[in-house]
Design an enzyme around this catalytic site. Structure first.
Site, PDB file in Angstrom:
ATOM      1  N   LYS A  39       0.945  -1.311  -0.026  1.00 50.14           N
ATOM      2  CA  LYS A  39       0.192   0.141   0.012  1.00 50.14           C
ATOM      3  C   LYS A  39       0.668   1.144   0.124  1.00 50.14           C
ATOM      4  O   LYS A  39       0.165   2.397  -0.901  1.00 50.14           O
ATOM      5  CB  LYS A  39      -0.779   0.017   1.740  1.00 50.14           C
ATOM      6  CG  LYS A  39      -2.300   1.394   1.792  1.00 50.14           C
ATOM      7  CD  LYS A  39      -2.813   1.582  -0.225  1.00 50.14           C
ATOM      8  CE  LYS A  39      -3.355   2.675   0.181  1.00 50.14           C
ATOM      9  NZ  LYS A  39      -4.515   2.647   1.126  1.00 50.14           N
ATOM     10  N   LYS A  56       0.457  11.344   5.054  1.00 50.50           N
ATOM     11  CA  LYS A  56       0.485  10.408   5.941  1.00 50.50           C
ATOM     12  C   LYS A  56       1.098   9.695   4.918  1.00 50.50           C
ATOM     13  O   LYS A  56       2.309   8.770   5.421  1.00 50.50           O
ATOM     14  CB  LYS A  56      -0.608  10.221   7.077  1.00 50.50           C
ATOM     15  CG  LYS A  56      -0.720   9.364   7.724  1.00 50.50           C
ATOM     16  CD  LYS A  56      -0.973   8.007   6.977  1.00 50.50           C
ATOM     17  CE  LYS A  56      -2.852   7.820   7.003  1.00 50.50           C
ATOM     18  NZ  LYS A  56      -3.031   6.728   6.512  1.00 50.50           N
TER      19      LYS A  56
END
Length: 310
Positions: free
Chosen positions: A171, A241
């Site tokens: 991811k 993030k």
């Protein structure tokens, strides 16, 4: 009958939880926003007042949370998920997490024979709702096989990609590449527009080239190119993030990533301007500011006409 717990009913979580419920599983839900559970309770789900209660009453628990700190907050404390989980139970974290946090949680829970899998997703809120979703799972093969039918109710592309942490690595690599490509596209399109070219003509031209035929340029079309950034589909602060975690991952294995680092820094600048809750592509406006031109604002219908041609 197997009970499934779901913690985190935000933009992503609510779609995935709804699909689990539609598949006929008994569902227990928890979220900081009590009202977010209403649609699920109307369909027979049980509300749990704490994360601990979810862990204590469910066989399999899913969490879908914004940040690593949120995952740890749900895990820890007297009313945390960790206090409710016991031997043999399975927890899948669907969040985009830190590799360090994922591996630490795995070790901590393995000591009490609780199975932890990292299972971040890709597909956005629309994919979460429709089930057109990728879920990249890291963890033991035998445990993955136990939860595979549940994952199939949520996603059309759920797959075990390796041992613990492999889902998170997948991811972070995916999102950091995607964001870096979008920044490169926006940067050079801005330069081309400033050099005198119409943005739609330029967009049509680059889509017909070798790289454009790979559809690497499609990420900017519905939002930045159309100056259509409200409402946010994915918050800038969350993309920052993700990319920061991707750069951190690369740094931890001594892999230089200068382009990704520059992208992270642009995202940080945009967040520091107070844009964190805006759409992630708001950061691409920095390219036009630096070039001294107005935001590009092409008509959505004209953009789609170009896309339909190629």
């Amino acid at each position: 009958r197997m009970k499934i717990g779901f913690i985190g009913l935000g933009l992503m979580g609510r779609g995935m939880a709804a699909n689990i419920q539609k598949a006929g599983y008994a569902l227990v839900v928890h979220d900081l926003n009590r009202a977010s559970a209403d649609p699920f309770e109307q369909e027979g789900a049980i509300w749990a007042a704490t994360a601990r209660e979810v862990g204590a009453t469910c066989d399999v628990v899913f969490t879908s949370l914004p940040k690593p700190s949120d995952v740890l907050a749900v895990l820890e404390g007297e009313e945390g998920l960790g206090a409710g989980l016991s031997e043999g139970k399975i927890w899948l974290d669907l969040s985009t997490n830190s590799l360090t946090v994922v591996r630490d949680i795995h070790v901590r829970l393995a000591a009490k024979d609780v199975h932890f899998l990292d299972a971040p997703v890709s597909g956005g809120p629309a994919g979460a709702a429709s089930g057109k979703l990728a879920i990249w799972v890291g963890g033991e093969p035998a445990i993955y096989e136990q939860v595979a039918p549940i994952l199939a109710s949520m996603a059309d592309a759920a797959k075990r990609v390796g041992d613990i942490g492999a889902g998170t690595i997948s991811k972070l690599v995916h999102n950091t590449i995607a964001s870096t490509i979008n920044h490169a596209v926006a940067e050079m399109m801005t330069a081309g527009v400033k050099a005198g070219m119409d943005p739609l003509d330029l967009y049509a031209a680059i889509r017909s080239g070798a790289m454009g035929r790979m559809r690497a340029f499609d990420g900017v079309h519905p939002r930045w190119l159309a100056d259509n950034l409200d409402p946010a589909t994915f918050a800038l602060e969350l993309l920052h993030k993700d990319v920061a975690l991707g750069v951190e991952l690369a740094t931890s294995v001594n892999a230089p990533v200068p382009l990704a680092t520059l992208t992270r820094d642009d995202l940080a600048e945009a967040v520091n301007r107070g844009w964190g809750r805006k759409d992630a592509q708001t950061a691409l406006i920095l390219k036009q500011e630096r070039a001294g031109i107005e935001p590009i604002s092409a008509a959505v219908d004209d953009i789609r006409a170009i896309m339909d041609q190629s």
